[in-house]
Write a protein that holds these residues in place. Structure first.
Motif, short mmCIF file in Angstrom:
data_model
loop_
_atom_site.label_atom_id
_atom_site.label_comp_id
_atom_site.label_asym_id
_atom_site.label_seq_id
_atom_site.Cartn_x
_atom_site.Cartn_y
_atom_site.Cartn_z
N ILE A 265 0.83 -1.20 0.00
CA ILE A 265 0.00 0.00 0.00
C ILE A 265 0.87 1.26 0.00
CG2 ILE A 265 -2.03 -1.02 1.09
CD1 ILE A 265 -0.96 -0.06 3.78
N LYS A 266 0.26 2.35 -0.43
CA LYS A 266 0.92 3.66 -0.43
C LYS A 266 0.22 4.53 0.60
CE LYS A 266 0.17 3.72 -4.91
NZ LYS A 266 0.04 2.29 -5.24
N VAL A 267 1.00 5.00 1.57
CA VAL A 267 0.44 5.74 2.71
C VAL A 267 0.97 7.17 2.72
CG1 VAL A 267 0.20 5.82 5.22
CG2 VAL A 267 0.35 3.60 4.05
N PHE A 268 0.06 8.12 2.88
CA PHE A 268 0.43 9.54 2.99
C PHE A 268 0.04 10.01 4.39
CE2 PHE A 268 0.16 14.10 2.50
CZ PHE A 268 1.17 14.39 1.60
N ALA B 266 4.57 -1.63 2.85
CA ALA B 266 3.95 -0.34 2.54
C ALA B 266 5.00 0.68 2.16
CB ALA B 266 3.15 0.16 3.74
N SER B 267 4.61 1.63 1.33
CA SER B 267 5.44 2.80 1.03
C SER B 267 4.90 3.95 1.86
CB SER B 267 5.37 3.13 -0.47
OG SER B 267 6.02 4.36 -0.73
N TRP B 268 5.69 4.43 2.81
CA TRP B 268 5.21 5.40 3.80
C TRP B 268 5.79 6.78 3.49
CZ3 TRP B 268 2.03 2.93 7.29
CH2 TRP B 268 1.41 3.76 8.24
N GLU B 269 4.92 7.78 3.39
CA GLU B 269 5.34 9.13 3.03
C GLU B 269 4.92 10.10 4.14
OE1 GLU B 269 5.17 11.92 -1.00
OE2 GLU B 269 4.55 9.82 -1.03
N PRO B 270 5.83 10.39 5.10
CA PRO B 270 5.48 11.28 6.20
C PRO B 270 5.67 12.75 5.83
CG PRO B 270 7.67 10.39 6.55
CD PRO B 270 7.15 9.81 5.25
N ASN C 46 17.33 4.26 8.21
CA ASN C 46 17.57 2.94 7.62
C ASN C 46 16.30 2.15 7.30
OD1 ASN C 46 20.40 3.33 7.84
ND2 ASN C 46 20.37 2.60 9.95
N MET C 47 15.13 2.80 7.35
CA MET C 47 13.89 2.13 6.97
C MET C 47 13.64 2.40 5.49
SD MET C 47 11.41 2.76 10.26
CE MET C 47 10.16 1.65 9.58
N LYS C 48 13.81 1.39 4.68
CA LYS C 48 13.75 1.56 3.23
C LYS C 48 12.35 1.89 2.73
CE LYS C 48 17.72 -1.44 2.32
NZ LYS C 48 18.19 -2.68 1.62
N ASN C 49 11.33 1.55 3.51
CA ASN C 49 9.96 1.80 3.03
C ASN C 49 9.39 3.13 3.53
OD1 ASN C 49 9.78 0.77 5.69
ND2 ASN C 49 7.67 0.08 5.34
N VAL C 50 10.23 3.96 4.17
CA VAL C 50 9.79 5.29 4.61
C VAL C 50 10.54 6.34 3.79
CG1 VAL C 50 9.63 6.93 6.53
CG2 VAL C 50 9.34 4.48 6.94
N LYS C 51 9.78 7.19 3.13
CA LYS C 51 10.38 8.21 2.28
C LYS C 51 10.88 9.39 3.12
CE LYS C 51 7.66 7.06 -1.80
NZ LYS C 51 8.84 6.52 -2.50
#
Length: 248
Positions: free
Chosen positions: A53-56, A76-80, A97-102
């Motif tokens: 999932i893609k999370v904003f 998930a792809s996390w975009e904070p 170092n969390m690859k799925n957090v932008k």
């Protein structure tokens, strides 16, 4: 030779310790530490652990939630995003170092998406929007902006989760929430607990529907909204809700 090797090992250990001690440490909000577990349990009712999932996330704060939730939903792809620039580095440190957090971005959610300083990667394709403890500690323009922008960011059928204390049909309860509301108003007259009935209306005005209200610890609630498809297709969108306080 043995003594020399031992001395070298001790020096290396000491250097590693000193480096660790001097590394900057992110701020931690006690409230985020307390509520991340209960909020995660709500998210798990709707999202699968391995879902891609893609999370904003809006108003990501220190990044504690991003770290906890993106760790659980590892696919998930996390975009904070966050309005307070001083918190962006905290988010980076928490999610190091969390690859799925932008990389966290500054966003003024009260402004239209087209006016932001950066362009989100998946406009109209995000599966999830998340906003924790912002609506009551921000001007009403931020609440309007949240729903207006989520109507552009979320894919049809995408979910928006908001968390915090709310009024219900014009009533704030219990007394601790009344006191909190008054305290917020004394700090900034534009702040304060918003009524769920009001949020339901502005979500509808922006093509979203309030589908569930979940009671949470400490007199908070999680609200679950869904972005509806065009009216001609809305009847085709079927949803099975977990147990909770569903709304018509």
């Amino acid at each position: 030779a043995v003594v020399s090797t031992q001395s070298t090992g001790l020096v290396r250990t000491l250097i590693r310790y000193l480096i660790k001690m001097t590394e900057p440490k992110p701020r931690c909000y006690p409230s985020a530490s307390r509520n991340e577990g209960p909020i995660l349990e709500v998210l798990k009712q709707f999202l699968g652990r391995s879902d891609k999932i893609k999370v904003f996330e809006v108003a990501a704060g220190t990044g504690q939630h991003a770290k906890a939730f993106a760790s659980h939903f590892s696919c998930a792809s996390w975009e904070p995003t966050e309005f307070d620039e001083s918190l962006l580095n905290d988010i980076k440190l928490h999610c190091k170092n969390m690859k799925n957090v932008k990389t966290p971005q500054k966003v003024d959610i009260s402004k239209n998406l087209e006016e932001w300083e950066y362009t989100p990667q998946y406009v109209s394709k995000y599966d999830v929007g998340l906003c924790i403890n912002m609506i009551h500690i921000s001007p009403i323009e931020c609440t309007h902006g949240l729903f207006a922008n989520m109507s552009k960011l979320l894919a049809f059928g995408g979910l928006l989760f908001t968390y915090g204390p709310y009024a219900v049909d014009g009533v704030i309860s219990p007394q601790s929430n009344v006191d909190f509301h008054n305290s917020l108003k004394s700090r900034d007259p534009s702040w304060g607990l918003r009524d769920i009935r009001f949020l339901k209306k502005i979500s509808k005005d922006n093509g979203l529907k309030l589908e569930m209200v979940v009671d949470m610890p400490s007199n908070n609630k999680t609200l679950v909204f869904r972005r509806l498809p065009p009216s001609s297709e809305s009847d085709k969108l079927l949803l099975t809700l977990p147990n909770g306080n569903g709304l018509d």
